[in-house]
Design a protein around this motif. Sequence first.
Motif, PDB file in Angstrom:
ATOM      1  N   LYS A  26       0.834  -1.215   0.000  1.00  0.00           N
ATOM      2  CA  LYS A  26       0.000   0.000   0.000  1.00  0.00           C
ATOM      3  C   LYS A  26       0.862   1.255   0.000  1.00  0.00           C
ATOM      4  CE  LYS A  26      -4.082  -1.836   2.367  1.00  0.00           C
ATOM      5  NZ  LYS A  26      -4.844  -1.778   3.631  1.00  0.00           N
ATOM      6  N   MET A  27       1.901   1.254   0.843  1.00  0.00           N
ATOM      7  CA  MET A  27       2.810   2.406   0.896  1.00  0.00           C
ATOM      8  C   MET A  27       3.477   2.636  -0.447  1.00  0.00           C
ATOM      9  SD  MET A  27       4.938   2.199   4.480  1.00  0.00           S
ATOM     10  CE  MET A  27       6.080   3.481   3.979  1.00  0.00           C
ATOM     11  N   LEU A  28       3.944   1.560  -1.056  1.00  0.00           N
ATOM     12  CA  LEU A  28       4.630   1.656  -2.338  1.00  0.00           C
ATOM     13  C   LEU A  28       3.695   2.217  -3.402  1.00  0.00           C
ATOM     14  CD1 LEU A  28       7.189   1.086  -3.991  1.00  0.00           C
ATOM     15  CD2 LEU A  28       6.353  -1.233  -4.316  1.00  0.00           C
ATOM     16  N   LYS A  29       2.480   1.678  -3.467  1.00  0.00           N
ATOM     17  CA  LYS A  29       1.517   2.140  -4.469  1.00  0.00           C
ATOM     18  C   LYS A  29       1.168   3.612  -4.258  1.00  0.00           C
ATOM     19  CE  LYS A  29      -2.950   1.148  -6.488  1.00  0.00           C
ATOM     20  NZ  LYS A  29      -4.134   0.318  -6.483  1.00  0.00           N
ATOM     21  N   ALA A  30       0.923   4.006  -3.008  1.00  0.00           N
ATOM     22  CA  ALA A  30       0.585   5.401  -2.712  1.00  0.00           C
ATOM     23  C   ALA A  30       1.754   6.326  -3.049  1.00  0.00           C
ATOM     24  CB  ALA A  30       0.195   5.544  -1.243  1.00  0.00           C
ATOM     25  N   PHE A  31       2.963   5.907  -2.721  1.00  0.00           N
ATOM     26  CA  PHE A  31       4.143   6.720  -2.999  1.00  0.00           C
ATOM     27  C   PHE A  31       4.349   6.898  -4.501  1.00  0.00           C
ATOM     28  CE2 PHE A  31       8.794   7.000  -3.705  1.00  0.00           C
ATOM     29  CZ  PHE A  31       9.000   8.246  -3.129  1.00  0.00           C
ATOM     30  N   ILE A  32       4.269   5.804  -5.237  1.00  0.00           N
ATOM     31  CA  ILE A  32       4.446   5.876  -6.696  1.00  0.00           C
ATOM     32  C   ILE A  32       3.342   6.733  -7.310  1.00  0.00           C
ATOM     33  CG2 ILE A  32       4.464   4.524  -8.847  1.00  0.00           C
ATOM     34  CD1 ILE A  32       7.031   4.165  -7.154  1.00  0.00           C
ATOM     35  N   TYR A  39       3.241  13.760 -13.834  1.00  0.00           N
ATOM     36  CA  TYR A  39       3.156  13.275 -15.218  1.00  0.00           C
ATOM     37  C   TYR A  39       1.695  13.081 -15.651  1.00  0.00           C
ATOM     38  CZ  TYR A  39       8.142  12.390 -14.768  1.00  0.00           C
ATOM     39  OH  TYR A  39       9.494  12.535 -14.587  1.00  0.00           O
ATOM     40  N   HIS A  40       0.783  13.381 -14.755  1.00  0.00           N
ATOM     41  CA  HIS A  40      -0.663  13.289 -15.017  1.00  0.00           C
ATOM     42  C   HIS A  40      -1.122  11.874 -15.351  1.00  0.00           C
ATOM     43  CE1 HIS A  40      -0.525  17.615 -14.869  1.00  0.00           C
ATOM     44  NE2 HIS A  40       0.410  17.601 -15.802  1.00  0.00           N
ATOM     45  N   ILE A  41      -0.490  10.892 -14.695  1.00  0.00           N
ATOM     46  CA  ILE A  41      -0.950   9.508 -14.807  1.00  0.00           C
ATOM     47  C   ILE A  41      -0.943   8.878 -13.418  1.00  0.00           C
ATOM     48  CG2 ILE A  41      -0.221   9.117 -17.207  1.00  0.00           C
ATOM     49  CD1 ILE A  41       2.198   7.599 -16.117  1.00  0.00           C
ATOM     50  N   THR A  42      -1.734   7.843 -13.263  1.00  0.00           N
ATOM     51  CA  THR A  42      -1.776   7.105 -11.999  1.00  0.00           C
ATOM     52  C   THR A  42      -0.855   5.888 -12.095  1.00  0.00           C
ATOM     53  OG1 THR A  42      -3.576   5.659 -12.702  1.00  0.00           O
ATOM     54  CG2 THR A  42      -4.203   7.781 -11.693  1.00  0.00           C
ATOM     55  N   SER A  43      -0.615   5.268 -10.963  1.00  0.00           N
ATOM     56  CA  SER A  43       0.216   4.059 -10.979  1.00  0.00           C
ATOM     57  C   SER A  43      -0.477   2.952 -11.773  1.00  0.00           C
ATOM     58  CB  SER A  43       0.524   3.590  -9.555  1.00  0.00           C
ATOM     59  OG  SER A  43      -0.658   3.290  -8.848  1.00  0.00           O
ATOM     60  N   GLU A  44      -1.811   2.922 -11.717  1.00  0.00           N
ATOM     61  CA  GLU A  44      -2.582   1.934 -12.483  1.00  0.00           C
ATOM     62  C   GLU A  44      -2.393   2.169 -13.990  1.00  0.00           C
ATOM     63  OE1 GLU A  44      -4.814  -0.359 -10.968  1.00  0.00           O
ATOM     64  OE2 GLU A  44      -4.197   0.296  -8.990  1.00  0.00           O
ATOM     65  N   GLN A  45      -2.473   3.414 -14.396  1.00  0.00           N
ATOM     66  CA  GLN A  45      -2.281   3.745 -15.811  1.00  0.00           C
ATOM     67  C   GLN A  45      -0.848   3.464 -16.245  1.00  0.00           C
ATOM     68  OE1 GLN A  45      -3.522   7.838 -15.714  1.00  0.00           O
ATOM     69  NE2 GLN A  45      -5.686   7.336 -15.973  1.00  0.00           N
ATOM     70  N   TRP A  46       0.102   3.747 -15.368  1.00  0.00           N
ATOM     71  CA  TRP A  46       1.506   3.477 -15.673  1.00  0.00           C
ATOM     72  C   TRP A  46       1.728   1.997 -15.948  1.00  0.00           C
ATOM     73  CZ3 TRP A  46       5.815   4.716 -17.642  1.00  0.00           C
ATOM     74  CH2 TRP A  46       6.985   3.996 -17.367  1.00  0.00           C
ATOM     75  N   THR A  47       1.133   1.149 -15.123  1.00  0.00           N
ATOM     76  CA  THR A  47       1.283  -0.296 -15.294  1.00  0.00           C
ATOM     77  C   THR A  47       0.818  -0.728 -16.681  1.00  0.00           C
ATOM     78  OG1 THR A  47       0.953  -0.636 -12.927  1.00  0.00           O
ATOM     79  CG2 THR A  47       0.623  -2.545 -14.335  1.00  0.00           C
ATOM     80  N   VAL A  48      -0.292  -0.184 -17.137  1.00  0.00           N
ATOM     81  CA  VAL A  48      -0.836  -0.528 -18.452  1.00  0.00           C
ATOM     82  C   VAL A  48       0.079  -0.007 -19.557  1.00  0.00           C
ATOM     83  CG1 VAL A  48      -2.759  -0.099 -20.046  1.00  0.00           C
ATOM     84  CG2 VAL A  48      -3.224  -0.700 -17.652  1.00  0.00           C
ATOM     85  N   LEU A  49       0.472   1.250 -19.471  1.00  0.00           N
ATOM     86  CA  LEU A  49       1.346   1.825 -20.500  1.00  0.00           C
ATOM     87  C   LEU A  49       2.678   1.085 -20.584  1.00  0.00           C
ATOM     88  CD1 LEU A  49       0.735   5.645 -19.946  1.00  0.00           C
ATOM     89  CD2 LEU A  49       0.043   4.276 -21.935  1.00  0.00           C
ATOM     90  N   LYS A  50       3.236   0.760 -19.434  1.00  0.00           N
ATOM     91  CA  LYS A  50       4.520   0.052 -19.406  1.00  0.00           C
ATOM     92  C   LYS A  50       4.395  -1.314 -20.081  1.00  0.00           C
ATOM     93  CE  LYS A  50       5.903  -1.751 -15.644  1.00  0.00           C
ATOM     94  NZ  LYS A  50       6.366  -2.116 -14.316  1.00  0.00           N
ATOM     95  N   GLN A  51       3.342  -2.055 -19.749  1.00  0.00           N
ATOM     96  CA  GLN A  51       3.145  -3.376 -20.365  1.00  0.00           C
ATOM     97  C   GLN A  51       3.028  -3.248 -21.882  1.00  0.00           C
ATOM     98  OE1 GLN A  51       3.048  -6.710 -19.507  1.00  0.00           O
ATOM     99  NE2 GLN A  51       4.016  -5.917 -17.661  1.00  0.00           N
ATOM    100  N   LEU A  52       2.225  -2.318 -22.335  1.00  0.00           N
ATOM    101  CA  LEU A  52       2.036  -2.163 -23.782  1.00  0.00           C
ATOM    102  C   LEU A  52       3.327  -1.730 -24.473  1.00  0.00           C
ATOM    103  CD1 LEU A  52      -1.471  -0.462 -23.846  1.00  0.00           C
ATOM    104  CD2 LEU A  52      -0.927  -2.813 -24.540  1.00  0.00           C
ATOM    105  N   LEU A 121      13.434   6.175  -8.810  1.00  0.00           N
ATOM    106  CA  LEU A 121      12.650   5.993  -7.586  1.00  0.00           C
ATOM    107  C   LEU A 121      12.925   4.625  -6.973  1.00  0.00           C
ATOM    108  CD1 LEU A 121       9.006   7.334  -8.083  1.00  0.00           C
ATOM    109  CD2 LEU A 121      10.739   8.144  -6.499  1.00  0.00           C
ATOM    110  N   TYR A 122      12.862   3.593  -7.807  1.00  0.00           N
ATOM    111  CA  TYR A 122      13.089   2.241  -7.295  1.00  0.00           C
ATOM    112  C   TYR A 122      14.514   2.042  -6.816  1.00  0.00           C
ATOM    113  CZ  TYR A 122       8.525   0.248  -7.980  1.00  0.00           C
ATOM    114  OH  TYR A 122       7.206  -0.029  -7.846  1.00  0.00           O
ATOM    115  N   GLN A 123      15.441   2.717  -7.435  1.00  0.00           N
ATOM    116  CA  GLN A 123      16.832   2.640  -6.973  1.00  0.00           C
ATOM    117  C   GLN A 123      16.917   3.172  -5.539  1.00  0.00           C
ATOM    118  OE1 GLN A 123      19.595   4.709  -9.519  1.00  0.00           O
ATOM    119  NE2 GLN A 123      21.160   3.164  -9.131  1.00  0.00           N
ATOM    120  N   SER A 124      16.206   4.253  -5.262  1.00  0.00           N
ATOM    121  CA  SER A 124      16.181   4.804  -3.905  1.00  0.00           C
ATOM    122  C   SER A 124      15.399   3.903  -2.947  1.00  0.00           C
ATOM    123  CB  SER A 124      15.553   6.204  -3.911  1.00  0.00           C
ATOM    124  OG  SER A 124      16.334   7.091  -4.663  1.00  0.00           O
TER     125      SER A 124
END
Length: 153
Positions: A26-32, A39-52, A121-124
């Motif tokens: 939960k913390m990770l998702k909220a932070f991301i 960037y005007h996207i959510t983590s949910e939208q990012w997941t979809v864009l990244k996969q595609l 971010l993930y590196q940190s």
Amino acid sequence: MNENEERRVEAVLKDDIGFMATTTAKMLKAFISQELKSYHITSEQWTVLKQLSFVGDLNQKELAIRTDKDQATLTKILDLLEQRNLLARKANPHDRRSYLVEITEQGKQVVDEVLPFIENLYQSILAGISEEQLHDFTCVLEQMKNNIEQMKS
């Protein structure tokens, strides 16, 4: 410590694993999500864009599986991303009943812009964790997932 006390301590520790996994996720998702606002996207939208962007065109069912989203949630995400011209749905030449989802050039630009930011971010987030620890951690999570899947059957 007697045997009953040892079992009680063991049960508490195992319960803590579930609690820690849930709160950390939960913390990770909220932070991301917070970090992606610029960037005007959510983590949910990012997941979809990244996969595609990594996999290419996918039908909605396969995309739902790869992003671990239910169909209703994914449809809403796709609608929002399509409105922003970050992805497009096109007819599936192999199945007239379904559509393929593809990332647009504008969507690729967003991924190209966001990916280095997310990597930093993930590196940190993973600072102080060795490659071996990270490997062991992912193996443990994978085994837990497999165990749960087997118990569901």
